[in-house]
Design an enzyme around this catalytic site. Sequence first.
Site, PDB file in Angstrom:
ATOM      1  N   SER A 145      12.204 -12.286   0.283  1.00 53.90           N
ATOM      2  CA  SER A 145      10.960 -11.717   0.815  1.00 53.90           C
ATOM      3  C   SER A 145      10.491 -12.481   2.047  1.00 53.90           C
ATOM      4  O   SER A 145      10.738 -13.691   2.177  1.00 53.90           O
ATOM      5  CB  SER A 145       9.898 -11.831  -0.282  1.00 53.90           C
ATOM      6  OG  SER A 145       8.635 -11.575   0.251  1.00 53.90           O
TER       7      SER A 145
ATOM      8  N   PHE B   2      10.453  -7.353   4.533  1.00 53.52           N
ATOM      9  CA  PHE B   2       9.061  -7.399   4.967  1.00 53.52           C
ATOM     10  C   PHE B   2       8.332  -6.345   4.113  1.00 53.52           C
ATOM     11  O   PHE B   2       8.553  -6.307   2.920  1.00 53.52           O
ATOM     12  CB  PHE B   2       8.970  -7.297   6.493  1.00 53.52           C
ATOM     13  CG  PHE B   2       9.296  -8.650   7.119  1.00 53.52           C
ATOM     14  CD1 PHE B   2      10.564  -9.212   6.970  1.00 53.52           C
ATOM     15  CD2 PHE B   2       8.333  -9.405   7.765  1.00 53.52           C
ATOM     16  CE1 PHE B   2      10.858 -10.493   7.451  1.00 53.52           C
ATOM     17  CE2 PHE B   2       8.611 -10.677   8.258  1.00 53.52           C
ATOM     18  CZ  PHE B   2       9.874 -11.222   8.103  1.00 53.52           C
ATOM     19  N   ASN B   3       7.499  -5.496   4.648  1.00 48.86           N
ATOM     20  CA  ASN B   3       6.707  -4.641   3.744  1.00 48.86           C
ATOM     21  C   ASN B   3       7.370  -3.296   3.477  1.00 48.86           C
ATOM     22  O   ASN B   3       7.284  -2.381   4.308  1.00 48.86           O
ATOM     23  CB  ASN B   3       5.298  -4.466   4.299  1.00 48.86           C
ATOM     24  CG  ASN B   3       4.473  -5.726   4.116  1.00 48.86           C
ATOM     25  OD1 ASN B   3       4.850  -6.781   4.617  1.00 48.86           O
ATOM     26  ND2 ASN B   3       3.390  -5.640   3.383  1.00 48.86           N
TER      27      ASN B   3
ATOM     28  N   LYS C  31      10.806 -17.172  -4.624  1.00 55.27           N
ATOM     29  CA  LYS C  31      11.910 -16.612  -3.820  1.00 55.27           C
ATOM     30  C   LYS C  31      12.599 -17.728  -3.034  1.00 55.27           C
ATOM     31  O   LYS C  31      13.825 -17.748  -2.902  1.00 55.27           O
ATOM     32  CB  LYS C  31      11.377 -15.539  -2.870  1.00 55.27           C
ATOM     33  CG  LYS C  31      10.825 -14.306  -3.565  1.00 55.27           C
ATOM     34  CD  LYS C  31      11.933 -13.464  -4.165  1.00 55.27           C
ATOM     35  CE  LYS C  31      11.412 -12.247  -4.903  1.00 55.27           C
ATOM     36  NZ  LYS C  31      12.470 -11.510  -5.598  1.00 55.27           N
TER      37      LYS C  31
ATOM     38  N   TYR D  25      11.211   0.086  -7.515  1.00 55.69           N
ATOM     39  CA  TYR D  25      11.012   0.838  -6.272  1.00 55.69           C
ATOM     40  C   TYR D  25      12.201   0.704  -5.311  1.00 55.69           C
ATOM     41  O   TYR D  25      12.918   1.679  -5.050  1.00 55.69           O
ATOM     42  CB  TYR D  25       9.703   0.351  -5.643  1.00 55.69           C
ATOM     43  CG  TYR D  25       9.370   0.906  -4.286  1.00 55.69           C
ATOM     44  CD1 TYR D  25       9.563   2.249  -3.976  1.00 55.69           C
ATOM     45  CD2 TYR D  25       8.834   0.072  -3.303  1.00 55.69           C
ATOM     46  CE1 TYR D  25       9.234   2.742  -2.720  1.00 55.69           C
ATOM     47  CE2 TYR D  25       8.488   0.557  -2.061  1.00 55.69           C
ATOM     48  CZ  TYR D  25       8.707   1.891  -1.769  1.00 55.69           C
ATOM     49  OH  TYR D  25       8.386   2.368  -0.534  1.00 55.69           O
TER      50      TYR D  25
ATOM     51  N   TYR E 157       4.531 -16.544  -5.572  1.00 54.48           N
ATOM     52  CA  TYR E 157       5.587 -15.526  -5.515  1.00 54.48           C
ATOM     53  C   TYR E 157       6.632 -15.918  -4.461  1.00 54.48           C
ATOM     54  O   TYR E 157       7.839 -15.955  -4.737  1.00 54.48           O
ATOM     55  CB  TYR E 157       4.962 -14.159  -5.184  1.00 54.48           C
ATOM     56  CG  TYR E 157       5.941 -13.151  -4.692  1.00 54.48           C
ATOM     57  CD1 TYR E 157       6.905 -12.621  -5.546  1.00 54.48           C
ATOM     58  CD2 TYR E 157       5.938 -12.729  -3.360  1.00 54.48           C
ATOM     59  CE1 TYR E 157       7.828 -11.699  -5.081  1.00 54.48           C
ATOM     60  CE2 TYR E 157       6.849 -11.815  -2.896  1.00 54.48           C
ATOM     61  CZ  TYR E 157       7.797 -11.304  -3.757  1.00 54.48           C
ATOM     62  OH  TYR E 157       8.711 -10.398  -3.297  1.00 54.48           O
TER      63      TYR E 157
ATOM     64  N   LEU F 196      -0.805  -1.717  -0.150  1.00 53.93           N
ATOM     65  CA  LEU F 196      -1.730  -1.010   0.722  1.00 53.93           C
ATOM     66  C   LEU F 196      -1.460   0.495   0.839  1.00 53.93           C
ATOM     67  O   LEU F 196      -2.356   1.310   0.595  1.00 53.93           O
ATOM     68  CB  LEU F 196      -1.712  -1.668   2.115  1.00 53.93           C
ATOM     69  CG  LEU F 196      -2.660  -1.029   3.131  1.00 53.93           C
ATOM     70  CD1 LEU F 196      -4.105  -1.195   2.701  1.00 53.93           C
ATOM     71  CD2 LEU F 196      -2.435  -1.618   4.524  1.00 53.93           C
TER      72      LEU F 196
HETATM   73  N1  UFG Z   1      -4.493  -4.884   1.577  1.00 54.38           N
HETATM   74  C1  UFG Z   1      -5.815  -4.494   1.656  1.00 54.38           C
HETATM   75  N2  UFG Z   1      -6.317  -3.771   0.622  1.00 54.38           N
HETATM   76  C2  UFG Z   1      -5.602  -3.432  -0.472  1.00 54.38           C
HETATM   77  C3  UFG Z   1      -4.240  -3.844  -0.545  1.00 54.38           C
HETATM   78  C4  UFG Z   1      -3.738  -4.569   0.513  1.00 54.38           C
HETATM   79  O1  UFG Z   1      -6.524  -4.785   2.620  1.00 54.38           O
HETATM   80  O2  UFG Z   1      -6.151  -2.802  -1.388  1.00 54.38           O
HETATM   81  C5  UFG Z   1      -3.940  -5.641   2.699  1.00 54.38           C
HETATM   82  C6  UFG Z   1      -3.431  -7.004   2.283  1.00 54.38           C
HETATM   83  O3  UFG Z   1      -4.466  -7.945   2.320  1.00 54.38           O
HETATM   84  C7  UFG Z   1      -2.347  -7.242   3.328  1.00 54.38           C
HETATM   85  C8  UFG Z   1      -1.819  -5.846   3.641  1.00 54.38           C
HETATM   86  O4  UFG Z   1      -2.825  -4.945   3.184  1.00 54.38           O
HETATM   87  O5  UFG Z   1      -2.919  -7.759   4.482  1.00 54.38           O
HETATM   88  C9  UFG Z   1      -0.542  -5.510   2.938  1.00 54.38           C
HETATM   89  O6  UFG Z   1      -0.699  -5.827   1.558  1.00 54.38           O
HETATM   90  P1  UFG Z   1       0.339  -5.390   0.445  1.00 54.38           P
HETATM   91  O7  UFG Z   1      -0.196  -5.832  -0.860  1.00 54.38           O
HETATM   92  O8  UFG Z   1       0.701  -3.967   0.617  1.00 54.38           O
HETATM   93  O9  UFG Z   1       1.630  -6.212   0.833  1.00 54.38           O
HETATM   94  P2  UFG Z   1       1.809  -7.794   1.048  1.00 54.38           P
HETATM   95  O10 UFG Z   1       1.914  -8.007   2.520  1.00 54.38           O
HETATM   96  O11 UFG Z   1       0.821  -8.597   0.330  1.00 54.38           O
HETATM   97  O12 UFG Z   1       3.139  -8.083   0.279  1.00 54.38           O
HETATM   98  C10 UFG Z   1       4.288  -7.340   0.462  1.00 54.38           C
HETATM   99  C11 UFG Z   1       5.137  -7.458  -0.780  1.00 54.38           C
HETATM  100  C12 UFG Z   1       5.564  -8.850  -0.970  1.00 54.38           C
HETATM  101  C13 UFG Z   1       6.185  -9.398   0.276  1.00 54.38           C
HETATM  102  C14 UFG Z   1       5.316  -9.170   1.476  1.00 54.38           C
HETATM  103  C15 UFG Z   1       6.053  -9.578   2.692  1.00 54.38           C
HETATM  104  O13 UFG Z   1       4.427  -7.009  -1.919  1.00 54.38           O
HETATM  105  O14 UFG Z   1       6.511  -8.858  -1.992  1.00 54.38           O
HETATM  106  O15 UFG Z   1       4.972  -7.829   1.551  1.00 54.38           O
HETATM  107  O16 UFG Z   1       5.452  -9.106   3.839  1.00 54.38           O
HETATM  108  F1  UFG Z   1       6.383 -10.691   0.159  1.00 54.38           F
END
Ligand code: UFG
Length: 330
Positions: free
Chosen positions: A116, A168-169, A144, A11, A140, A189
């Site tokens: 990350s 970040f995201n 890193k 990505y 994870y 998300l």
């Molecule tokens: N979330 C939900 N439902 C879902 C998916 C996600 O509620 O179906 C929430 C998660 O709990 C979190 C937020 O949405 O609170 C964002 O989740 P993501 O999975 O989209 O992203 P993350 O924050 O877990 O992780 C991403 C990257 C990581 C990185 C991180 C840093 O995937 O590699 O951001 O902020 F480390």
Amino acid sequence: MTILVTGGAGYVGSHTVKKLKEKGYSLVVYDNLSSGHREALEGVPFVEGDLLDGKLLSHTFCSFRVTDVIHFAGLSIVGESMLQPDKYYLNNVVGTLTLLNTMLAHKARRIIFSSSAAVYGEAEGVPILEECPRNPANIYGQTKAIVEKILEDYGKAYGLGYVSLRYFNACGADESGSIGEDHRPETHLIPLVLQTALKKREEICIFGEDYATKDGTCIRDYIHVNDLADAHLLAMEHLRSDRVSDVFNLGNGNGFSVREVINTAAEVTGTVISSETAPRRIGDPEVLVAGSAKARDILGWRPKYTELRKMIETAWQWHVKYPQGFGGRN
Ligand code: UFG
């Protein structure tokens, strides 16, 4: 000078490759296609290979006369990392060590590393600055953080120049509509919310609504993938002009809750997006918001996408065009 881009079919990798190509950089992508897509790399020199395959890696350095590396390749699913730490340590740590040792053997001395926000874990304050201690809340993030430490040690001992970019995201898609976010399985998300808008899913599960935040859901700092891509080009120029190794946060400095993301996506797509409360997801920090002044000051980075709505619009454009992802154009 040729840049080896590991994970360039993924990505963030494919968006960076597109920009490198447009700017005329010489490059070769090295990717095992475990989560990347060959279709994302039209007209780009490509070697299908694994980081753990030192022989092929070494051969690639020789054949393409690699001088620099941008290292995206790595596993990145937080939940999976908690269940299968062996897989994460092997791919993310041992794989990177193989890459670094190959670099040294071929006298390639510059690397940009995809780190990350996960290295911080549950941060003490917001926004999170680069000097905050590394204290990962999941495996994870731990992988890193270990690689960052290895880079510091290789920098001191072997003169390796590195820039570690703490994303970040990442979200959104290139406005050409030709490349976008396509993880299989998808766990992030915004794409999951957009799949719900497309009726590919019945509803989105909200992982925890009992956090100590304004609406009870987790807060994240969403940053557009093309702004991340720009930062890699700036970081490469920073290293090529003999500047010092460094670590930078890449975020917008604005936090949005899971609920806000869902509501904004509903506006952008003009659909009703059903949601359901689910238990907290293991390893999820409550709030992750970046302080990115350092990247602005030192690299001259200027993110172009500041509004969540615009970021989601670009992602939506990709999802509408490719509802089945790569290979599944509408
Ligand atoms: N979330 C939900 N439902 C879902 C998916 C996600 O509620 O179906 C929430 C998660 O709990 C979190 C937020 O949405 O609170 C964002 O989740 P993501 O999975 O989209 O992203 P993350 O924050 O877990 O992780 C991403 C990257 C990581 C990185 C991180 C840093 O995937 O590699 O951001 O902020 F480390």
